[in-house]
Write an enzyme that holds these catalytic residues in place. Structure first.
Site, PDB file in Angstrom:
ATOM      1  N   GLY A  12      -3.508   4.391  16.816  1.00  0.00           N
ATOM      2  CA  GLY A  12      -3.184   3.027  16.395  1.00  0.00           C
ATOM      3  C   GLY A  12      -1.683   2.825  16.457  1.00  0.00           C
ATOM      4  O   GLY A  12      -0.963   3.139  15.515  1.00  0.00           O
ATOM      5  N   GLY A  17       2.550   3.141  13.372  1.00  0.00           N
ATOM      6  CA  GLY A  17       2.347   4.207  14.351  1.00  0.00           C
ATOM      7  C   GLY A  17       3.454   4.219  15.402  1.00  0.00           C
ATOM      8  O   GLY A  17       3.934   5.287  15.799  1.00  0.00           O
ATOM      9  N   LYS A 198       2.539   4.472  -4.745  1.00  0.00           N
ATOM     10  CA  LYS A 198       2.757   3.407  -3.764  1.00  0.00           C
ATOM     11  C   LYS A 198       2.159   2.093  -4.238  1.00  0.00           C
ATOM     12  O   LYS A 198       2.675   1.011  -3.916  1.00  0.00           O
ATOM     13  CB  LYS A 198       2.164   3.823  -2.410  1.00  0.00           C
ATOM     14  CG  LYS A 198       2.406   2.824  -1.269  1.00  0.00           C
ATOM     15  CD  LYS A 198       3.858   2.790  -0.805  1.00  0.00           C
ATOM     16  CE  LYS A 198       4.213   1.551   0.005  1.00  0.00           C
ATOM     17  NZ  LYS A 198       3.590   1.516   1.319  1.00  0.00           N
ATOM     18  N   ASN A 206       2.221  -7.297  -2.141  1.00  0.00           N
ATOM     19  CA  ASN A 206       1.262  -7.704  -1.117  1.00  0.00           C
ATOM     20  C   ASN A 206       0.485  -8.939  -1.567  1.00  0.00           C
ATOM     21  O   ASN A 206       0.438  -9.943  -0.861  1.00  0.00           O
ATOM     22  CB  ASN A 206       0.304  -6.544  -0.790  1.00  0.00           C
ATOM     23  CG  ASN A 206       0.847  -5.664   0.317  1.00  0.00           C
ATOM     24  OD1 ASN A 206       0.829  -6.034   1.476  1.00  0.00           O
ATOM     25  ND2 ASN A 206       1.370  -4.503  -0.047  1.00  0.00           N
TER      26      ASN A 206
END
Lengths: 317, 317
Positions: A12, A17, A198, A206
């Site tokens: 990905g 990535g 995290k 988010n």
């Protein structure tokens, strides 16, 4: 690099990535990239990184593949796809993995390894990688890197699960790969602890980026959203504690202060929303809430945020 | 109507003022309407009501005024303006009020009377009126009535404050006016209790309509928003209890079930948001939260909703 240098596969090649793969290749590692829609563009033009930290970098030619079957067996597999597709990814990972390979999920959220694990050969080691980084894709094979880069690693499962020394050696080996590429990385004693850490950032930023339709700068400039972010961070710390993972309150303060120094950043969920892709609500909200609830801990603000986002996710796509 | 029939003034002839004024005038009361931007249209064409309950009604001619100075002294003043402009409204009310007049604020939120009270002559009685109604304006002098209509009344302040019997008589007199116009109305023992009751509906539906960008039908059809609405209602009931006002849990269930039977309804805050007008956040969120907090009661979901709406209110206009 010596001949023992591990072969690395990037599964990905989006922003995450692409960034880590390019940085590792630039450090001399043998890196192979699996791509889908961007295969042709990357084969022809290579990978471009525009970084506020590292400058403009270009990797060309790229060892790029459109099909997993064409890739050589890799010792480390770094997974940069969305956690919503993990189950479907298992056959690809099994196909590309060398015997005893380490699979690192560079994804957000809690327990994203669980759905994948059952579908992977038991000999493969599965790790979680928590990326503290501001990156986004600006075109086929073009990654914009705004800030940070750290990857914190934790062992999830595999044949070293009951062997602490071997487990730690694997996680340290992973951290060393990143170090050699000039990237900060920390071996964490537990993947769950790493993932809860995290979440302190992901849960407020988010979700609120979708709900308020804005990036970090506007959120950090407004008294009401600042208070809401801090209250949500405190709930994540409380949830982690209920689940047996201690995160100091100072860590939340650190994340808050760090976000204040960043240039405006639009979290991945904001981009997913704008492009009408599924939001990663299970990994970032539902599973942590369920884990906290099972431990007898209510997180009302986080739950309200999750409920509002669930409505939006279902109605917006 | 007898000669003792009270003269009624409608201050702010929007959807709320227009509906109740027209219904009272239709019942034979002497009703005078103060208008601003819609004065010319209403003088010329009258007031139109399209009601799913009462059919299509037309009031023409209308006793309409562009200036308070031109109005005759009124015994009852029904105020249908936004609570955000109450302080500025005081001189108008003082000017139009007959001696001993009753001023009824047909507004949502907690303590909306407080800012106005200090600027009114002490002889005037101030009441709160809580409207359970689905109405909106579709054009100058045109009101669409979708559902319901009940007005619950409570005494706030004035020369009868310390005389329970007189206070009750005034509130009963007000309820009787509405009854004569075919409108349900209940005299409540306390304006605070009446206002907390109405908050059970307003807190979830007004705020979520802005946050989720939708009306009641979509909210009531989605499992996540249903849970969030019920959790917010429970917080309002808890806040009322902390402030000494008992609202049975069955009341919240009733409001929830009632909303389920309604046609799709867009609350006033949704319209305010779309038209980039100030949201009534102080009355509906900030004051109830502050009152609950002063009583040692935390309402985390309502606070999170308020913080998100505050951000949106500041950034959207």
């Amino acid at each position: 690099m010596t001949e023992q240098s591990p072969r690395i596969g990037i599964i990905g090649t989006g922003a995450i990535g692409g960034f880590y793969g390019l940085m590792l290749a630039r450090a001399g590692f043998d890196v192979h990239f699996l791509l889908r829609s961007e295969y042709a563009a990357v084969s022809e033009h290579g990978l471009h990184l525009n970084s506020t930290v590292h400058g403009a970098l270009h990797l060309h030619p790229v060892q790029a593949y459109a099909r997993a079957a064409d890739m050589p067996p890799c010792d480390w597999l770094l997974v940069g796809t969305k956690s919503t597709g993990n189950v479907e990814l298992a056959p690809t990972l099994a196909q590309v993995a060398a015997p005893g390979a380490k699979v690192v999920l560079l994804q957000n959220g809690l327990d994203v390894e669980d759905s994948l694990r059952a579908h992977l050969p038991p000999s493969l080691h599965l790790l979680g990688g928590l990326c503290y980084i501001g990156v986004h894709r600006s075109g086929p094979g073009v990654v914009e890197h705004q800030a940070l880069g750290r990857v914190n690693l934790g062992y999830h499962s595999g044949s070293a699960a009951n062997d602490e020394a071997r487990r730690n050696a694997i996680v340290e080996e992973g951290a060393a790969l990143f170090h050699q590429a000039g990237i900060e990385s920390q071996a964490m004693p537990s993947v769950h602890l790493a993932r809860w850490h995290k979440l302190v950032w992901n849960v407020p930023y988010n979700g609120l980026s979708v709900l308020l339709g804005t990036g970090t700068t506007a959120m950090m400039a407004d008294e009401s959203s600042r208070e809401l972010i801090q209250a949500l961070m405190a709930e994540v710390v409380k949830g982690a504690h209920a689940c047996g993972h201690e995160i100091p309150a100072s860590y939340a303060q650190q994340m808050f202060a760090m976000t204040e120094t960043m240039d405006d950043y639009l979290p991945s969920m904001y981009h997913d929303h704008v492009h009408k892709r599924p939001l990663e609500l299970a990994a970032i909200y539902a599973r942590p809430l369920a884990a906290a609830e099972a431990a007898g801990c209510e997180l009302p603000r986080m739950q309200a945020l999750y409920q509002a986002l669930s409505f939006i996710d279902r109605h917006h796509r």
